[in-house]
Design a protein around this motif. Structure first.
Motif, short mmCIF file in Angstrom:
data_model
loop_
_atom_site.label_atom_id
_atom_site.label_comp_id
_atom_site.label_asym_id
_atom_site.label_seq_id
_atom_site.Cartn_x
_atom_site.Cartn_y
_atom_site.Cartn_z
N SER A 120 -1.28 -50.35 58.92
CA SER A 120 0.02 -49.75 59.19
C SER A 120 0.01 -48.25 58.93
O SER A 120 1.05 -47.62 58.97
CB SER A 120 1.09 -50.41 58.31
OG SER A 120 0.91 -50.00 56.98
N SER A 123 2.03 -45.53 61.05
CA SER A 123 3.00 -46.20 61.91
C SER A 123 4.40 -45.70 61.57
O SER A 123 4.61 -45.10 60.51
CB SER A 123 2.92 -47.71 61.71
OG SER A 123 3.41 -48.02 60.43
N GLU A 125 6.88 -47.32 60.56
CA GLU A 125 7.39 -47.95 59.34
C GLU A 125 6.92 -47.20 58.10
O GLU A 125 7.71 -46.89 57.20
CB GLU A 125 6.95 -49.41 59.25
CG GLU A 125 7.61 -50.35 60.22
CD GLU A 125 6.86 -50.42 61.53
OE1 GLU A 125 5.86 -49.68 61.68
OE2 GLU A 125 7.28 -51.18 62.41
N SER A 126 5.62 -46.91 58.06
CA SER A 126 5.10 -46.29 56.83
C SER A 126 5.62 -44.87 56.69
O SER A 126 5.90 -44.42 55.57
CB SER A 126 3.57 -46.32 56.83
OG SER A 126 3.08 -45.71 58.00
N ALA A 128 8.56 -43.84 57.72
CA ALA A 128 9.95 -43.96 57.26
C ALA A 128 9.98 -44.37 55.80
O ALA A 128 10.82 -43.88 55.04
CB ALA A 128 10.67 -45.01 58.11
N GLN A 129 9.02 -45.22 55.41
CA GLN A 129 8.99 -45.66 54.01
C GLN A 129 8.86 -44.48 53.07
O GLN A 129 9.60 -44.35 52.10
CB GLN A 129 7.79 -46.62 53.83
CG GLN A 129 7.92 -47.52 52.64
CD GLN A 129 8.88 -48.67 52.93
OE1 GLN A 129 8.78 -49.30 53.97
NE2 GLN A 129 9.80 -48.93 52.03
N SER A 130 7.90 -43.56 53.36
CA SER A 130 7.80 -42.42 52.44
C SER A 130 8.95 -41.45 52.63
O SER A 130 9.37 -40.82 51.68
CB SER A 130 6.50 -41.65 52.54
OG SER A 130 5.66 -42.07 53.42
N PHE A 132 12.07 -42.01 53.31
CA PHE A 132 13.34 -42.40 52.72
C PHE A 132 13.22 -42.86 51.28
O PHE A 132 14.21 -43.30 50.69
CB PHE A 132 14.01 -43.48 53.56
CG PHE A 132 14.47 -42.96 54.88
CD1 PHE A 132 15.48 -42.02 54.94
CD2 PHE A 132 13.88 -43.38 56.05
CE1 PHE A 132 15.90 -41.52 56.15
CE2 PHE A 132 14.29 -42.88 57.26
CZ PHE A 132 15.29 -41.95 57.32
N THR A 133 12.00 -42.81 50.70
CA THR A 133 11.91 -43.11 49.28
C THR A 133 11.53 -41.87 48.48
O THR A 133 12.32 -41.35 47.71
CB THR A 133 10.90 -44.24 49.02
OG1 THR A 133 9.67 -43.89 49.65
CG2 THR A 133 11.38 -45.56 49.55
N ASP A 134 10.33 -41.34 48.75
CA ASP A 134 9.86 -40.22 47.94
C ASP A 134 10.47 -38.90 48.38
O ASP A 134 10.54 -37.95 47.61
CB ASP A 134 8.33 -40.09 48.04
CG ASP A 134 7.65 -41.34 47.55
OD1 ASP A 134 8.30 -42.06 46.78
OD2 ASP A 134 6.49 -41.59 47.92
N ASP B 57 1.85 -38.77 52.60
CA ASP B 57 2.62 -37.57 52.25
C ASP B 57 2.39 -36.43 53.23
O ASP B 57 3.32 -35.72 53.61
CB ASP B 57 2.26 -37.12 50.83
CG ASP B 57 2.76 -38.11 49.81
OD1 ASP B 57 3.30 -39.15 50.24
OD2 ASP B 57 2.61 -37.85 48.61
N THR C 182 12.35 -52.55 65.81
CA THR C 182 11.00 -52.13 66.21
C THR C 182 11.10 -51.09 67.31
O THR C 182 12.11 -50.97 67.98
CB THR C 182 10.19 -53.33 66.71
OG1 THR C 182 8.93 -52.85 67.18
CG2 THR C 182 10.88 -54.05 67.83
#
Lengths: 161, 100, 368
Positions: A120, A123, A125-126, A128-130, A132-134, B57, C182
């Motif tokens: 992933s 991608s 998703e990944s 967006a994951q960073s 909207f979190t970090d 990052d 998606t």
């Protein structure tokens, strides 16, 4: 590897064209080509999302804005050259390369090798994951920055306030 | 697999070309475009390190750089338009009203 | 290995020839449909043995020959290189954008599962948007290289219009993306095979009706056709950005425009009308609610899906042609006002409402 060399060569050629073309439209088109090639380089680095965003935002929006302004102002004439600045600029670039390249070309030793990329990695998703979190606070600040830019552009470009 | 330092050298070269453009060109639009070129060289470095370190990052930073570049281009071009309206020139060396 | 490459090449060739042929057919349909709408005969010389229905075949061959044998004129004060580059830039994005649109589910041939989609990217829809944003260059560069005031006007209009409507288009799809979770178009098409309350197919149009209207409007504006044909506007600026184009280069602009129509229709079909889904058709056959099941062989199912997708795409192509011949042109300020002050806020509102509803749905104590 061959792909990288082709892309790298082309992007260097096109970025040289950006700087050394005297016609502004040609410079802009060369920059579009460079941005596109860099986006493809992003794809080879498993950053599909960022690569697509690069095409969408840089090549598709920012550069169209540049072309729009060039056509609106229609500068027409080719700009003059001045030898002194030309030499100075080339000298600065060569010096910069002399400082940077030897250091960068053996910096690979300082770092661990290619980390195994997960399925992933890169991608949407990944990312967006960073995002909207970090990086929530920078994200919000960036949106405020965009708002400021919109307001600023409207105020600046308005004819008589 | 292409080693990391190839990407770094490539981005250094593109960055240097951008610096040259800023110094030698006398058209403010092209100067702005050279700055975009430098930003992109930096983006390439970020993405290369992100891939090498296996961390997202770097990609997020590139996302922010793009945002800032968009804002910068918008405001910069607006300034160029309003300057051109008053002075009919795109040469930054003629915009020296504040110089003494 | 070689078989895999062959399959990919076959799929790419099939989609490319489908888009190009459909573009040619649309050129003929447009003439016939306009004649029908305006109550005249239209394109009656292109017939075989006096039978106008065969004119389609005739036109498909005669049109390219006519275009390619015309003189290719480059304005003397124009820019030769950019004048040649522009039509390529207009045609290329329109043709490659279709690559991520799925035209069927999966096909199992000799224990090899073929995904009926040319390229399965995990950023699918963004790829289409980025290609759409690249298609501005054809117009802008063509307009500049012609060294003609009318075409420059058309180019400036076109670049502003397309940037404006891209934003509305991107934001209007956001609701769909939030619901299906998606960016992959094949995943979106698959998710639309589910049934709501056991009988209603979960197509985008039922879940996001407002988004469909916004997206359709923005997509028509992106293809630069009436009512949004400000960049060419024959009655105001002659033919806008392609005034100075003739022969093969004009054919490329022309084909690019029709390819954009096909891509827009394919995207609308995939996002809002179930893509290749036939209602109640699963992988093993029809499952009608309350009635029963009808099992079908796998090949028949795949054929039905591809057929359904083609029919839907044709319907939306036809709808766009119908729009073009029944609406008057907007004024330029009206186009800008519609894009920025109507579509954009409505799209944002749609995103907000969808987000609230999704959160409410997920936290609801009882799920249907």
């Amino acid at each position: 590897m061959i792909l990288f060399l082709i892309l790298a060569g082309l992007s260097i050629v096109f970025s040289l064209l950006v700087v050394f073309q005297r016609n502004v439209i040609y410079s802009a088109m060369a920059l579009v080509a460079t941005l596109f090639l860099i986006a493809v380089l992003f794809l080879t680095l498993e950053a599909a999302m960022v690569g697509i965003l690069q095409i969408l935002v840089y090549a598709g929006a920012i550069m169209v804005l540049f072309l729009f302004v060039i056509m609106l102002l229609n500068p027409g004439l080719l700009e003059g050259r001045s030898i002194a600045w030309w030499i100075l600029g080339s000298l600065a670039a060569v010096l910069l390369l002399f400082v940077l390249v030897p250091f960068l070309s053996d910096s690979g030793r300082l770092l661990p090798g290619q980390a195994p990329a997960g399925g992933s990695f890169g991608s949407p998703e990944s990312l967006a994951q960073s995002l909207f979190t970090d990086f929530v606070l920078p994200f919000e600040i960036a949106s405020v920055l965009l708002l400021v830019a919109i307001v600023g552009a409207v105020v600046l470009a308005k004819r008589e306030v | 697999m292409v080693p990391l330092n190839y990407y770094l050298v490539l981005s250094a070269i593109i960055f240097a070309i951008g610096v040259t453009g800023v110094i030698i060109r006398r058209n403010i639009i092209v100067i702005l475009m050279s700055i975009e070129l430098m930003l992109n060289a930096v983006n390439l470095t970020f993405i290369a390190f992100s891939r090498s370190l296996g961390s997202m990052d770097g990609q997020v930073i590139v996302f922010f750089v793009m945002t800032v570049a968009a804002a910068e281009a918008v405001v910069g071009l607006a300034i160029i338009i309003s300057v051109f309206r008053h002075r009919q020139t795109l040469d930054p060396r003629e915009m020296q009203l504040l110089k003494w | 290995m070689i078989v895999d490459i062959g399959i990919i090449a076959a799929k790419a060739l099939m989609v490319l020839s489908m888009v190009l042929n459909l573009a040619g057919v649309l050129g003929w349909i447009e003439r016939k449909a306009s004649a029908l709408i305006q109550d005249r005969i239209g394109a009656n010389r292109a017939s075989i043995f006096g039978f106008a229905g065969l004119g389609l075949v005739n036109t498909l061959i005669a049109d390219p020959i006519k275009f390619l044998t015309k003189e290719d004129f480059i304005p003397p004060k124009g820019d030769r290189l950019l004048h040649t580059l522009a039509p390529c830039l207009a045609l290329f994005p329109a043709l490659v954008a279709f690559a991520v649109i799925p035209f069927g589910d999966i096909l199992v041939l000799a224990d090899r599962t073929i995904n009926l989609q040319v390229a399965n990217l995990n950023v699918g829809i963004l790829y289409i948007f980025s290609m759409a944003s690249l298609s501005v260059y054809g117009i802008v560069i063509g307009a500049w290289a012609s060294n003609n005031k009318f075409s420059l006007l058309g180019g400036v209009r076109g670049s502003a219009q397309m940037i404006s409507y891209e934003i509305a288009m991107g934001l209007s799809v956001m609701g769909i993306l939030m619901i299906y979770g998606t960016l992959e178009l094949q995943e979106i098409a698959r998710a639309q095979g589910n049934l709501l309350w056991g009988w209603l197919p979960a197509w985008g149009i039922f879940l996001q009706p407002a988004a469909f209207l916004l997206f359709f409007t923005a997509a028509v504006a992106e293809t630069k056709r009436i009512p949004f044909d400000l960049p060419e506007a024959e009655s105001e600026i002659v033919a806008g950005y392609h005034v100075e184009y003739s022969g093969g280069k004009f054919l490329m602009f022309f084909a690019g425009e029709f390819a954009e129509i096909v891509t827009a229709a394919g995207l609308i079909t995939t996002l809002f009308f179930g893509g290749w889904q036939v209602p109640f058709l699963m992988r093993d056959g029809f499952h009608f609610p309350w009635v029963g099941t009808l099992f079908l062989p796998q090949l028949v199912v795949a054929l039905l899906q591809v057929g359904a997708f083609t029919l839907k795409v044709l319907f939306f192509c036809w709808l766009q042609i119908l729009l073009r011949w029944s609406l008057p042109r907007f004024r330029y300020d009206q186009v800008m006002r519609l894009g920025w002050k109507m579509l954009l806020p409505l799209a944002l509102l749609n995103v907000m409402v969808t987000a609230v509803l999704i959160v409410a749905w997920q936290s609801a104590p009882l799920k249907p």
